[in-house]
Design an enzyme around this catalytic site. Structure first.
Site, PDB file in Angstrom:
ATOM      1  N   GLU A 119      19.504 -59.608 -48.139  1.00  9.98           N
ATOM      2  CA  GLU A 119      20.237 -60.501 -47.241  1.00  9.98           C
ATOM      3  C   GLU A 119      20.617 -61.798 -47.949  1.00  9.98           C
ATOM      4  O   GLU A 119      19.915 -62.254 -48.852  1.00  9.98           O
ATOM      5  CB  GLU A 119      19.374 -60.816 -46.015  1.00  9.98           C
ATOM      6  CG  GLU A 119      19.168 -59.585 -45.141  1.00  9.98           C
ATOM      7  CD  GLU A 119      18.194 -59.797 -44.009  1.00  9.98           C
ATOM      8  OE1 GLU A 119      18.509 -59.387 -42.888  1.00  9.98           O
ATOM      9  OE2 GLU A 119      17.109 -60.359 -44.225  1.00  9.98           O
ATOM     10  N   CYS A 138      22.405 -69.202 -49.310  1.00 13.22           N
ATOM     11  CA  CYS A 138      20.999 -68.886 -49.575  1.00 13.22           C
ATOM     12  C   CYS A 138      20.967 -67.463 -50.142  1.00 13.22           C
ATOM     13  O   CYS A 138      21.397 -66.513 -49.488  1.00 13.22           O
ATOM     14  CB  CYS A 138      20.204 -68.999 -48.276  1.00 13.22           C
ATOM     15  SG  CYS A 138      18.477 -68.529 -48.469  1.00 13.22           S
ATOM     16  N   CYS A 168       9.479 -58.388 -51.667  1.00 12.97           N
ATOM     17  CA  CYS A 168       8.745 -59.452 -52.353  1.00 12.97           C
ATOM     18  C   CYS A 168       7.312 -59.009 -52.541  1.00 12.97           C
ATOM     19  O   CYS A 168       6.727 -58.377 -51.657  1.00 12.97           O
ATOM     20  CB  CYS A 168       8.801 -60.741 -51.532  1.00 12.97           C
ATOM     21  SG  CYS A 168       8.008 -62.132 -52.362  1.00 12.97           S
ATOM     22  N   CYS A 198       2.998 -63.812 -48.831  1.00 13.83           N
ATOM     23  CA  CYS A 198       2.572 -65.030 -48.130  1.00 13.83           C
ATOM     24  C   CYS A 198       2.343 -64.703 -46.650  1.00 13.83           C
ATOM     25  O   CYS A 198       3.098 -63.941 -46.057  1.00 13.83           O
ATOM     26  CB  CYS A 198       3.630 -66.124 -48.271  1.00 13.83           C
ATOM     27  SG  CYS A 198       3.912 -66.596 -49.984  1.00 13.83           S
ATOM     28  N   CYS A 220       5.405 -65.138 -44.038  1.00  9.20           N
ATOM     29  CA  CYS A 220       6.786 -64.844 -44.420  1.00  9.20           C
ATOM     30  C   CYS A 220       7.106 -63.352 -44.249  1.00  9.20           C
ATOM     31  O   CYS A 220       6.369 -62.486 -44.734  1.00  9.20           O
ATOM     32  CB  CYS A 220       7.002 -65.255 -45.875  1.00  9.20           C
ATOM     33  SG  CYS A 220       8.672 -64.935 -46.450  1.00  9.20           S
ATOM     34  N   GLU A 264      11.042 -63.528 -55.287  1.00  8.80           N
ATOM     35  CA  GLU A 264      10.581 -64.707 -56.001  1.00  8.80           C
ATOM     36  C   GLU A 264      11.484 -64.906 -57.225  1.00  8.80           C
ATOM     37  O   GLU A 264      11.432 -64.117 -58.172  1.00  8.80           O
ATOM     38  CB  GLU A 264       9.109 -64.491 -56.416  1.00  8.80           C
ATOM     39  CG  GLU A 264       8.578 -65.467 -57.429  1.00  8.80           C
ATOM     40  CD  GLU A 264       8.778 -66.945 -57.068  1.00  8.80           C
ATOM     41  OE1 GLU A 264       8.671 -67.314 -55.887  1.00  8.80           O
ATOM     42  OE2 GLU A 264       9.078 -67.730 -57.990  1.00  8.80           O
ATOM     43  N   SER A 318       7.130 -74.017 -53.115  1.00 11.06           N
ATOM     44  CA  SER A 318       6.556 -73.656 -51.822  1.00 11.06           C
ATOM     45  C   SER A 318       5.060 -73.926 -51.888  1.00 11.06           C
ATOM     46  O   SER A 318       4.301 -73.143 -52.441  1.00 11.06           O
ATOM     47  CB  SER A 318       6.817 -72.176 -51.531  1.00 11.06           C
ATOM     48  OG  SER A 318       8.167 -71.984 -51.203  1.00 11.06           O
ATOM     49  N   HIS A 336       2.789 -75.344 -49.149  1.00  8.10           N
ATOM     50  CA  HIS A 336       2.265 -74.812 -47.883  1.00  8.10           C
ATOM     51  C   HIS A 336       0.776 -75.000 -47.619  1.00  8.10           C
ATOM     52  O   HIS A 336       0.369 -75.096 -46.474  1.00  8.10           O
ATOM     53  CB  HIS A 336       2.641 -73.336 -47.706  1.00  8.10           C
ATOM     54  CG  HIS A 336       4.101 -73.080 -47.854  1.00  8.10           C
ATOM     55  ND1 HIS A 336       5.044 -73.902 -47.293  1.00  8.10           N
ATOM     56  CD2 HIS A 336       4.798 -72.129 -48.531  1.00  8.10           C
ATOM     57  CE1 HIS A 336       6.266 -73.460 -47.594  1.00  8.10           C
ATOM     58  NE2 HIS A 336       6.150 -72.393 -48.347  1.00  8.10           N
ATOM     59  N   ASN A 352       8.849 -70.728 -38.562  1.00  8.42           N
ATOM     60  CA  ASN A 352       9.744 -69.880 -37.762  1.00  8.42           C
ATOM     61  C   ASN A 352       8.996 -68.612 -37.408  1.00  8.42           C
ATOM     62  O   ASN A 352       8.470 -67.941 -38.294  1.00  8.42           O
ATOM     63  CB  ASN A 352      11.008 -69.549 -38.557  1.00  8.42           C
ATOM     64  CG  ASN A 352      11.856 -70.781 -38.788  1.00  8.42           C
ATOM     65  OD1 ASN A 352      12.103 -71.552 -37.870  1.00  8.42           O
ATOM     66  ND2 ASN A 352      12.265 -70.989 -40.027  1.00  8.42           N
ATOM     67  N   CYS A 356      14.366 -69.644 -42.517  1.00  5.97           N
ATOM     68  CA  CYS A 356      13.368 -69.495 -43.584  1.00  5.97           C
ATOM     69  C   CYS A 356      12.262 -68.558 -43.141  1.00  5.97           C
ATOM     70  O   CYS A 356      11.699 -68.723 -42.059  1.00  5.97           O
ATOM     71  CB  CYS A 356      12.706 -70.833 -43.884  1.00  5.97           C
ATOM     72  SG  CYS A 356      13.797 -72.050 -44.539  1.00  5.97           S
TER      73      CYS A 356
HETATM   74  N1  SAH Z   1       9.760 -66.899 -53.095  1.00  6.81           N
HETATM   75  C1  SAH Z   1      10.409 -68.189 -53.110  1.00  6.81           C
HETATM   76  C2  SAH Z   1      11.798 -68.135 -52.531  1.00  6.81           C
HETATM   77  C3  SAH Z   1      11.845 -67.898 -51.031  1.00  6.81           C
HETATM   78  S1  SAH Z   1      12.121 -69.433 -50.318  1.00  6.81           S
HETATM   79  C4  SAH Z   1       9.544 -69.193 -52.401  1.00  6.81           C
HETATM   80  O1  SAH Z   1       8.635 -68.798 -51.686  1.00  6.81           O
HETATM   81  O2  SAH Z   1       9.738 -70.373 -52.598  1.00  6.81           O
HETATM   82  C5  SAH Z   1      11.791 -69.200 -48.656  1.00  6.81           C
HETATM   83  C6  SAH Z   1      11.166 -70.454 -48.070  1.00  6.81           C
HETATM   84  O3  SAH Z   1      10.884 -70.220 -46.678  1.00  6.81           O
HETATM   85  C7  SAH Z   1       9.856 -70.744 -48.729  1.00  6.81           C
HETATM   86  O4  SAH Z   1       9.593 -72.109 -48.831  1.00  6.81           O
HETATM   87  C8  SAH Z   1       8.925 -70.072 -47.758  1.00  6.81           C
HETATM   88  O5  SAH Z   1       7.635 -70.461 -47.926  1.00  6.81           O
HETATM   89  C9  SAH Z   1       9.522 -70.473 -46.437  1.00  6.81           C
HETATM   90  N2  SAH Z   1       9.047 -69.622 -45.336  1.00  6.81           N
HETATM   91  C10 SAH Z   1       8.557 -68.381 -45.416  1.00  6.81           C
HETATM   92  N3  SAH Z   1       8.207 -67.924 -44.210  1.00  6.81           N
HETATM   93  C11 SAH Z   1       8.490 -68.900 -43.323  1.00  6.81           C
HETATM   94  C12 SAH Z   1       8.387 -69.009 -41.902  1.00  6.81           C
HETATM   95  N4  SAH Z   1       7.918 -68.021 -41.165  1.00  6.81           N
HETATM   96  N5  SAH Z   1       8.796 -70.160 -41.339  1.00  6.81           N
HETATM   97  C13 SAH Z   1       9.309 -71.153 -42.085  1.00  6.81           C
HETATM   98  N6  SAH Z   1       9.442 -71.111 -43.413  1.00  6.81           N
HETATM   99  C14 SAH Z   1       9.038 -69.987 -44.042  1.00  6.81           C
END
Ligand code: SAH
Length: 345
Positions: free
Chosen positions: A93, A106, A113, A117, A120, A164, A218, A220, A294, A337
């Site tokens: 996507e 984006c 992946c 996480c 995600c 990633e 990221s 978190h 989200n 995200c």
């Molecule tokens: N793998 C890379 C690129 C993906 S970026 C990375 O993790 O940075 C996607 C972004 O959305 C990341 O910062 C991720 O942590 C964030 N993300 C993932 N799941 C999410 C969710 N449920 N709500 C909000 N942000 C989220």
């Protein structure tokens, strides 16, 4: 060269070398690049200032085709999500995000992946494969074409789709250079953001590339134990090692880093978390992008209230950490995200 490689897997230098090898003038590489990346050509026949004989040769040796668009969903906020069906039927996507001042694409770098996480959706179906450079830049071309239909030139690229980016380093670097090249898509390096889960050796490698791109981490977790729970990658590259690599990156590149920090009710959006972050980020000049969680149905988490999130931001700001809350976009079409996933839903 493998038989019939995609022309978008070639850098400008590689295309020039190929053209030399078939006795064409090297300047044709610039023309071909401009047709593909600036004038929206989806076939060699469109390249009218390239001699017919050379176009035929290109057709024989190379391919140039679209990523098949399996679905296009438009959110009520104007965000548009593309689902692409790749040649082996892996699905990826990409998202077009228009705002008042920017038009951002984006982009995904992997099908699925492997990092898993715990908030995600992209990791739920597991990892399938790396995307080729062609598959990466072609997403940009599709999003750009859509943006231009709305008279909005593409201004920014964020590698925040599925996968990633730093785990597909070689193809990513090649794609970034094509996106950045003035004969290519011609988007300034400072308008290109690479987001990573924190693959420490690759952050160090990126610092050596001499690119002026934006790096987003990221994060978190607010300390090592909390990051361990949310992001399995932290077991391999723990919190402190990541912060140390970030400090070195800033020193080496003179570029500021953005940290992405997800706000999950009672998990990462707590007074204890904010206190811990303040301690870890003392003296680091950076931006903190706070991302409201989200909802992803497979995880039980909740989004904090607006009041809780602003209190969190204000508390960070009080201690000198520059923090902003990211407005979620395209939530109604699962384009926000963390909502992009490998399988078609
Ligand atoms: N793998 C890379 C690129 C993906 S970026 C990375 O993790 O940075 C996607 C972004 O959305 C990341 O910062 C991720 O942590 C964030 N993300 C993932 N799941 C999410 C969710 N449920 N709500 C909000 N942000 C989220």
């Amino acid at each position: 060269m493998t038989p019939h490689p995609d022309i978008r897997d070639l850098s400008l230098e590689e295309l020039t070398a190929y053209l030399r090898s078939v006795d064409a003038e090297p300047f044709r590489a610039d023309q071909v690049f401009q047709w593909i990346y600036q004038k929206g050509a989806w076939g060699f026949d469109a390249m009218t200032n390239v001699p017919k004989g050379l176009r035929d040769r290109l057709k024989k040796d190379l391919v140039l085709k679209t990523n098949e668009i399996a679905q296009k969903l438009v959110s009520e906020d104007g965000t548009t999500k593309f689902l692409f069906d790749l040649h082996d039927h892996e699905k990826i996507e990409s998202v077009l995000i228009p705002t008042a001042t920017r038009t951002t694409a984006c982009i995904s770098t992997q099908a699925g992946c492997k990092f898993g996480c715990k908030f995600c959706a992209s990791g739920i179906g597991g990892w399938k494969r790396n995307l080729s450079c062609a598959e990466i830049v072609t997403q940009v071309l599709h999003v750009k074409e859509e943006a231009l239909k709305h008279k909005r030139p593409l201004t920014n690229i964020v590698f925040m789709g599925t996968g990633e980016p730093l785990d597909n380093f070689i193809n990513l670097m090649k794609a970034v250079r094509i996106i950045n090249a003035d004969k290519g898509i011609n988007i300034g390096a400072r308008h290109i953001t690479i987001s990573t889960v924190g693959v420490v050796p690759k952050i160090r490698e990126l610092a050596q590339e001499g690119l002026q791109v934006e790096l987003a981490i990221s994060l978190h977790g607010y300390d090592n134990p909390s990051r361990d729970v949310l992001m399995p990658v932290n077991k391999k590259y723990p919190f402190d090692e990541l912060i140390a690599a970030c400090r070195d990156y800033v020193r080496k590149t003179n570029r500021q880093i953005t940290f992405e920090y997800i706000l999950i009710k009672d998990v990462t959006c707590t007074p204890h978390a904010v206190a811990s972050l303040k301690k870890a980020f003392k003296g680091i000049i950076c931006k903190m992008n706070l991302i409201p969680y989200n909802p992803v149905s497979e995880f039980g988490h909740q989004t904090p209230t607006g009041k809780e999130m602003t209190a969190f931001r204000d508390s960070l700001e009080d201690s000198g950490v520059h923090a902003t809350i990211r407005t979620p976009r395209g939530k109604d079409v699962n384009a926000a995200c963390g909502q992009l996933r490998h399988a078609h839903q």
